[in-house]
Scaffold this motif. Sequence first.
Motif, PDB file in Angstrom:
ATOM      1  N   VAL A 119       0.849  -1.198   0.000  1.00 25.77           N
ATOM      2  CA  VAL A 119       0.000   0.000   0.000  1.00 25.77           C
ATOM      3  C   VAL A 119       0.886   1.251   0.000  1.00 25.77           C
ATOM      4  O   VAL A 119       0.535   2.273  -0.587  1.00 25.77           O
ATOM      5  CB  VAL A 119      -0.976   0.002   1.203  1.00 25.77           C
ATOM      6  N   THR A 156      -3.832 -11.402   1.214  1.00 28.82           N
ATOM      7  CA  THR A 156      -4.390 -10.302   0.413  1.00 28.82           C
ATOM      8  C   THR A 156      -5.894 -10.191   0.646  1.00 28.82           C
ATOM      9  O   THR A 156      -6.429  -9.090   0.798  1.00 28.82           O
ATOM     10  CB  THR A 156      -4.095 -10.531  -1.077  1.00 28.82           C
ATOM     11  N   ARG A 206      -6.233  -1.157  -4.284  1.00 26.77           N
ATOM     12  CA  ARG A 206      -5.743  -2.540  -4.126  1.00 26.77           C
ATOM     13  C   ARG A 206      -6.778  -3.557  -4.630  1.00 26.77           C
ATOM     14  O   ARG A 206      -6.436  -4.552  -5.249  1.00 26.77           O
ATOM     15  CB  ARG A 206      -5.393  -2.845  -2.656  1.00 26.77           C
TER      16      ARG A 206
END
Length: 311
Positions: free
Chosen positions: A46, A96, A284
């Motif tokens: 990030v 994730t 993301r």
Amino acid sequence: EMSPEDRAFQDRIDAGEKIEPKDYMPEGYRKTLIRQIGQHAHSEIVGQLPEGNWITRAPTLERKANLLAKVQDEAGHGLYLYCAAETLGVSRDDLTEQLLSGKMKYSSIFNYPTLTWADMGAVGWLVDGAAIMNQVPLQRTSYGPYARAMVRICKEESFHQRQGFHIMMAMVNGTAEQKRMAQDALNRFWYPALMMFGPSDKDSVHSAQSMAWKIKINTNDELRQKFVDETVPQAEYLGLTIPDEALSWNEETGHYDFTEPDWSEFFDVIAGNGPCNTDRLNVRQKAWDEGAWVREAMVAHAEKKRARKLA
Ligand code: ACO
């Protein structure tokens, strides 16, 4: 009371031995490492976003090349760290998905916007500076794969810190407007950088156990103090003012006294309510969705190869 296995494990830790993936470890140790290494990996990934924001607008070709290299390094750090986490029995896909569903965190700092080019200086100087302060001791953390990943990461982080400081030097030696931009970036990033070390020790839920396991080497407040002590002279060298009127050298303690960050802001940001949280996770999520066909193609390819080998 500790089981004999856990006692033997703690003895190994106390003797300074490294724990390796196939060694016995208590479930809590494994869980804590997955949480910390996973969050650390997510932070690196990030963390590309606030700086990626400025690659197309870097003022010179040299600055662009440096920033591009730096952002690529962060991606690499994320990958080493996901690999270190995988040795504990969790997959990268799993981590994730936990990031995207909000179950796992990433560093609070990346929820603040980067508004001007001077922010690239402040981020490199302060954010990477704080990251190194936290990560140098982690080279001695008790879990072997994490400790080894930290060695290379720290070398690269110190290049990042210097490229940020170099940008700050150029800004403060530039026009009055450029110097004002550098001061403004310091004003906005100072307290968020202090928050990177985590809540004050009295509110740190994990520190005591993590330190007994030598996952953490220092407390949050120890590292925050060390960061302030090292950064104040650097700000003075730049001719910039740290936005803290209470900041002063304390002869007795041999440290700077300083104002704590606003902890209610910190807890708000880590609960998902910072200025950029939604935006960061959306980016993301989009990358994850758009990469689905690549992951599927790789699985299909691996299956085809295996079938061919069997035939
Ligand atoms: N941002 C987001 N969450 C944080 C932060 C932060 N800056 N600091 C603490 N927290 C969270 C903890 O994850 C924990 O929440 P959780 O139980 O849901 O996981 C909670 O706040 C309480 O904090 P602590 O008990 O002090 O947590 P911990 O012992 O894990 O210490 C620390 C936090 C110091 C960040 C530790 O995890 C660590 O050293 N991590 C490795 C370094 C790292 O992640 N760096 C990333 C930023 S820098 C970079 O990558 C470029």
